[in-house]
Enzyme design. Sequence first.
Site, short mmCIF file in Angstrom:
data_model
loop_
_atom_site.label_atom_id
_atom_site.label_comp_id
_atom_site.label_asym_id
_atom_site.label_seq_id
_atom_site.Cartn_x
_atom_site.Cartn_y
_atom_site.Cartn_z
N ILE A 56 -19.38 -30.27 16.52
CA ILE A 56 -18.47 -29.96 15.41
C ILE A 56 -17.11 -29.54 15.96
CG2 ILE A 56 -18.02 -28.32 13.52
CD1 ILE A 56 -20.18 -30.15 12.59
N SER A 59 -15.22 -32.48 17.37
CA SER A 59 -14.75 -33.37 16.31
C SER A 59 -13.63 -32.74 15.49
CB SER A 59 -15.91 -33.72 15.37
OG SER A 59 -16.90 -34.43 16.07
N GLU A 60 -13.76 -31.46 15.22
CA GLU A 60 -12.81 -30.79 14.34
C GLU A 60 -11.48 -30.47 15.02
OE1 GLU A 60 -12.83 -30.24 11.17
OE2 GLU A 60 -14.91 -30.47 10.58
N SER A 61 -11.53 -29.90 16.23
CA SER A 61 -10.30 -29.39 16.84
C SER A 61 -10.08 -29.82 18.27
CB SER A 61 -10.33 -27.86 16.80
OG SER A 61 -11.33 -27.37 17.68
N TYR A 167 -16.83 -39.18 10.03
CA TYR A 167 -17.03 -37.84 10.59
C TYR A 167 -18.49 -37.64 11.00
CZ TYR A 167 -17.17 -32.74 10.85
OH TYR A 167 -17.35 -31.44 11.27
#
Length: 187
Positions: A56, A59-61, A167
């Site tokens: 996560i 993928s997110e940051s 995502y």
Amino acid sequence: MTRSRSAIFVLAVLLVVFFLLNTPLVWKWMYPIKYQQQILSASQRYQVDPHLVLAIIRSESGFQPDRVSKKGAIGLMQVMPDTAEWIIEQAGLKPKGEDYLYDPDMNIQMGTWYLSFLEKRYEGDPVKVIAAYNAGPGKVSSWLAKEQWSGRRETIEDIPFGETRLYVQRVLYYHDRYQKIYTEQLE
């Protein structure tokens, strides 16, 4: 260089590349662990797979704690400010200062707590959890109720939102990679 020498050279280069890509050191360089202690602490506290937390965050940051999305999500796990307030209230967290979403430890605590909340809601199904982390649990529950998506990994292509579909695929890919590379290190 003659044709046969060129072919041998290309084959040698391919073998070297193949060898390098199959060494643990290269894989760990390509898929680093940053904030390992915070991730392990939060994942143990909230009973969440640390490989999922890593996937996560990647993928997110991309492990950048100061990242802010176009929609206003903040920090390593890209938590929305309204969601953060709700999490703080529900989880009983006590952030320090106004910029707590930028604090890696607090952001990981909030994001991991939220993953735990989603895991309870979706009976531990990681595909639904990942989709809900991106699109929100209301959307995912609606898709499931209207039978727009079965919630299974094999039917990710049926997710109505393209952003969420991509995502989920990306997070599952990273999860599988981190799990393969760091099986013993994160247990």
